[in-house]
Design a protein around this motif. Structure first.
Motif, PDB file in Angstrom:
ATOM      1  N   VAL A 118       0.920  -1.246   0.090  1.00  0.00           N
ATOM      2  CA  VAL A 118      -0.076   0.075   0.029  1.00  0.00           C
ATOM      3  C   VAL A 118       0.565   1.047  -0.116  1.00  0.00           C
ATOM      4  CG1 VAL A 118      -1.799   1.320   1.323  1.00  0.00           C
ATOM      5  CG2 VAL A 118      -2.002  -1.076   1.044  1.00  0.00           C
ATOM      6  N   GLU A 119       1.604   1.130   0.874  1.00  0.00           N
ATOM      7  CA  GLU A 119       2.770   2.432   0.855  1.00  0.00           C
ATOM      8  C   GLU A 119       3.310   2.493  -0.442  1.00  0.00           C
ATOM      9  OE1 GLU A 119       5.881   2.092   3.771  1.00  0.00           O
ATOM     10  OE2 GLU A 119       7.117   3.637   2.737  1.00  0.00           O
ATOM     11  N   THR A 120       3.894   1.578  -1.265  1.00  0.00           N
ATOM     12  CA  THR A 120       4.649   1.807  -2.276  1.00  0.00           C
ATOM     13  C   THR A 120       3.526   2.182  -3.501  1.00  0.00           C
ATOM     14  OG1 THR A 120       5.863  -0.223  -1.694  1.00  0.00           O
ATOM     15  CG2 THR A 120       6.427   0.464  -4.070  1.00  0.00           C
ATOM     16  N   LEU A 121       2.366   1.659  -3.394  1.00  0.00           N
ATOM     17  CA  LEU A 121       1.377   2.351  -4.598  1.00  0.00           C
ATOM     18  C   LEU A 121       1.214   3.566  -4.274  1.00  0.00           C
ATOM     19  CD1 LEU A 121      -0.738   1.815  -6.515  1.00  0.00           C
ATOM     20  CD2 LEU A 121      -2.369   0.887  -4.682  1.00  0.00           C
ATOM     21  N   GLU A 203      -5.744  -4.561   1.233  1.00  0.00           N
ATOM     22  CA  GLU A 203      -4.382  -4.916   1.758  1.00  0.00           C
ATOM     23  C   GLU A 203      -4.218  -6.420   1.292  1.00  0.00           C
ATOM     24  OE1 GLU A 203      -5.679  -2.781   3.684  1.00  0.00           O
ATOM     25  OE2 GLU A 203      -4.459  -1.147   3.903  1.00  0.00           O
ATOM     26  N   ILE A 204      -5.125  -7.244   1.517  1.00  0.00           N
ATOM     27  CA  ILE A 204      -5.007  -8.505   1.093  1.00  0.00           C
ATOM     28  C   ILE A 204      -5.128  -8.756  -0.271  1.00  0.00           C
ATOM     29  CG2 ILE A 204      -6.277 -10.870   1.379  1.00  0.00           C
ATOM     30  CD1 ILE A 204      -6.915 -10.267   4.273  1.00  0.00           C
ATOM     31  N   PHE A 205      -6.087  -8.042  -1.093  1.00  0.00           N
ATOM     32  CA  PHE A 205      -6.187  -8.045  -2.493  1.00  0.00           C
ATOM     33  C   PHE A 205      -4.659  -7.597  -2.943  1.00  0.00           C
ATOM     34  CE2 PHE A 205      -6.371  -5.031  -5.876  1.00  0.00           C
ATOM     35  CZ  PHE A 205      -6.443  -6.176  -7.069  1.00  0.00           C
ATOM     36  N   LEU A 206      -4.025  -6.583  -2.576  1.00  0.00           N
ATOM     37  CA  LEU A 206      -2.666  -6.160  -3.109  1.00  0.00           C
ATOM     38  C   LEU A 206      -1.702  -6.954  -2.850  1.00  0.00           C
ATOM     39  CD1 LEU A 206      -3.418  -2.500  -2.361  1.00  0.00           C
ATOM     40  CD2 LEU A 206      -3.119  -3.390  -4.658  1.00  0.00           C
ATOM     41  N   PRO A 229       2.201   2.812 -16.625  1.00  0.00           N
ATOM     42  CA  PRO A 229       2.979   1.552 -16.783  1.00  0.00           C
ATOM     43  C   PRO A 229       4.291   1.940 -15.777  1.00  0.00           C
ATOM     44  CG  PRO A 229       2.253   2.386 -18.838  1.00  0.00           C
ATOM     45  CD  PRO A 229       1.536   3.272 -17.980  1.00  0.00           C
ATOM     46  N   LYS A 230       4.698   3.092 -15.593  1.00  0.00           N
ATOM     47  CA  LYS A 230       6.091   3.282 -14.735  1.00  0.00           C
ATOM     48  C   LYS A 230       5.639   2.978 -13.508  1.00  0.00           C
ATOM     49  CE  LYS A 230       9.714   5.383 -12.784  1.00  0.00           C
ATOM     50  NZ  LYS A 230      10.174   6.499 -12.765  1.00  0.00           N
ATOM     51  N   VAL A 231       4.494   3.754 -13.060  1.00  0.00           N
ATOM     52  CA  VAL A 231       4.081   3.372 -11.331  1.00  0.00           C
ATOM     53  C   VAL A 231       3.921   1.995 -11.400  1.00  0.00           C
ATOM     54  CG1 VAL A 231       2.317   4.121  -9.830  1.00  0.00           C
ATOM     55  CG2 VAL A 231       3.331   5.813 -11.349  1.00  0.00           C
ATOM     56  N   ALA A 232       3.014   1.370 -12.267  1.00  0.00           N
ATOM     57  CA  ALA A 232       2.812  -0.015 -12.051  1.00  0.00           C
ATOM     58  C   ALA A 232       4.134  -1.106 -11.944  1.00  0.00           C
ATOM     59  CB  ALA A 232       2.036  -0.386 -13.238  1.00  0.00           C
ATOM     60  N   ASP A 233       5.096  -0.686 -12.795  1.00  0.00           N
ATOM     61  CA  ASP A 233       6.397  -1.650 -12.658  1.00  0.00           C
ATOM     62  C   ASP A 233       7.360  -1.179 -11.552  1.00  0.00           C
ATOM     63  OD1 ASP A 233       6.205  -2.872 -15.088  1.00  0.00           O
ATOM     64  OD2 ASP A 233       6.939  -1.423 -16.434  1.00  0.00           O
TER      65      ASP A 233
END
Ligand SMILES: Nc1nc2[nH]c(O)nc2c(=O)[nH]1
Length: 390
Positions: A118-121, A203-206, A229-233
């Motif tokens: 969650v933090e990273t996202l 949180e469980i999903f992620l 794409p950049k954030v997802a990677d």
């Protein structure tokens, strides 16, 4: 003060200063000579770099956190991914790219972290069109507002909030605009709504995306607002156990173009060639790499998604299953180069490490970005529980 525990890890495997300031983690605070502190796993974790190893101790914790010392140590080892040998990876990369030896020396111990998802996202949603210094400021304001304080004798450190803690806010967009998130505020509001509408426990999903393939994890993240794409990677690489995910922005595209394309005409067939600077590739990769180099060169005239994808595929072709970790060292090296260049242009002493305004934004926003209003006042620090130690 509690006693330090030795993690028994050499600087060639991990150096805190560059690893915690190279734009992957934004909450570690410098709290003393070679000391860094952050609220993680419900504890205020204190790390210290010595010339030979890294020490840790805990300075305080949430009432709900498990306090078993060995549990904290294993969470920390997991976060630092100490079971992966950076030296072995560097050895492998240096065979393919003999010039990597120089980068390895300059970026010694820059390793990829396994951060809370969650933090990273949420941190990387703030990275859109932004620089490390500002992302750090925004992420820390976010935690001071939505997170839980842990009091220590080094000051107060805030946990990263859970999605449900953010969802309780009646006006997420308005609140974040007041905190200085600008146009990104609505991405947060939408992402929180999307996560809470579809999942009882986001949180469980992620966290479940750690068990999916890179393609599946990417696809799921791309459904969220403010995630390109950049954030997802970045999230895949830094939180979801996808060491082969290679985030590409304009900096990395430039690195691929400057550092590798000129050497690709000299690609040597077969591993084992001795000549310095030559890339040493297995025969079956040579044509692929040449084709990618051509796409990169074509992209110079008209930068395109194809050219960025070519840079990504080139880095994967060169560095293999841990290409994302190699990207981390290239990215960190590029930050240093950009900072040195900025310092030279300004004719001022070099800014303190990682403080330069290096834009780490994704390749291209999907929609035109509304300019932020630079004159809009931010909420005074005192009114947002911002009690971070200076
Ligand atoms: N290792 C990396 N860190 C990053 N931070 C940021 O904003 N972008 C990157 C990146 O591409 N790699």
């Amino acid at each position: 003060m509690p006693a330090w525990t030795d993690l028994k890890i050499k600087p060639s495997e991990l150096r805190l200063d560059p690893t915690l300031t190279c734009g992957q983690a934004f909450r570690w605070q410098s709290t003393g000579p070679s000391e860094w502190t952050c609220a993680l796993f419900g504890h205020a974790i204190d790390l210290k770099q010595t010339p030979t190893t890294i020490l840790f101790r805990t300075l305080g914790h949430l009432k709900t956190a498990p306090t078993d010392h060995s549990h904290v140590e294993s969470s920390l080892r997991d976060y630092l991914q100490l079971h992966i040998s950076l030296e072995t990876l560097c050895d492998t990369w240096t065979i393919v790219d003999p010039d990597f030896a120089k980068l390895r020396k300059a970026q010694e111990g820059v390793r990829t972290l396994r951060q809370p998802v969650v933090e990273t996202l949420f941190a990387f949603i703030a990275s859109s069109n932004n620089n490390i210094k500002r992302i750090t400021m925004l992420v820390n304001k976010f935690c001071a507002y939505f997170g839980t304080p842990i009091e220590t004798n080094k000051g107060i450190f805030y946990t990263f909030p859970e999605v449900k803690d953010i969802a309780q806010c009646v006006d997420i967009e308005g609140t974040l605009k007041e905190l200085g998130f600008g146009y990104r505020a609505k991405y947060y509001a939408k992402t929180v709504a999307l996560l809470c509408d579809s999942h009882e426990c986001p949180e469980i999903f992620l966290l479940g995306l750690r068990d999916k393939s890179l393609e599946e994890a990417r696809k799921a993240l791309l459904q969220l607002s403010g995630v390109g794409p950049k954030v997802a990677d970045c999230v895949c690489l830094m939180a979801l156990d996808k060491p082969g995910a290679v985030p590409v922005d304009t900096h990395i595209w430039q690195v691929a173009l400057r550092r590798y394309v000129p050497r690709i005409a000299n690609v040597q067939d077969g591993i084992g060639a001795e000549q310095s600077r030559r890339l040493v590739l297995p025969e079956d990769k040579v044509e692929l790499v040449r084709g990618l180099a051509k796409l990169l060169v074509a992209g110079q005239k008209a930068p395109s998604t194809k050219a960025y994808e070519a840079a990504q595929q080139l880095i994967i072709a060169l560095f293999g299953p841990f290409a994302g970790w190699a990207q981390g060292m290239l990215f960190s090296g590029d930050l240093d180069t950009t900072e040195s260049a900025a310092a030279a242009v300004k004719k001022e002493p070099a800014a303190s490490k990682r403080k330069a305004k290096v834009d780490v934004s994704p390749v291209k926003p999907a929609k035109p970005i509304k300019p932020e209003n630079p004159t809009k006042p931010e909420i005074p620090a005192s009114s947002i529980k911002m009690r971070l130690r200076k």
